[in-house]
Design a protein around this motif. Structure first.
Motif: not given
Length: 113
Positions: A1-5, A21-26
């Motif tokens: 999981m990225t730090e972009q949330h 909110w996890d942007t990769e998994r939406e």
């Protein structure tokens, strides 16, 4: 999981529930400790953490899918620092509540449906 949330907070029964909110998994991921504390109506962080530790060990034997679905994200802890914490998405939280051996969890499931 990225730090972009993005980080958010919400309330359940007047109890803070941290989420990211996890942007990769939406999808949203919720702090397991916060949800366990809210379901058990427990204000003591140490008791909640110890209960989750006990439950996680039990679930590894009885229902490993719930534990394996946990992710660790950095959320703001009660001391104000960002710390890794176990999180689950909404489906994982529902599975966790079903696995909790108490009537409060069943009541929570009825409300959240």
């Amino acid at each position: 999981m990225t730090e972009q949330h993005k980080i958010s907070t919400g309330f359940y029964n007047d109890r803070l529930v941290r989420a990211a909110w996890d942007t990769e998994r939406e999808r949203w991921f919720f702090s397991v400790l916060d949800v366990v504390g809210a379901i058990n109506e427990e204000d003591d962080y140490t008791k909640t953490r110890n209960y989750w530790k006990y439950l996680k060990t039990k679930l590894r034997k009885d229902n490993p899918e719930v534990v394996s679905a946990t992710n660790q994200l950095k959320l703001v802890a009660p001391d104000g620092k960002r710390r890794l914490t176990d999180t689950l998405d909404a489906d994982g939280i529902a599975a966790l509540a079903k696995a909790m051996p108490n009537a409060k969890a069943m009541k929570w499931l009825a409300i959240s449906d």
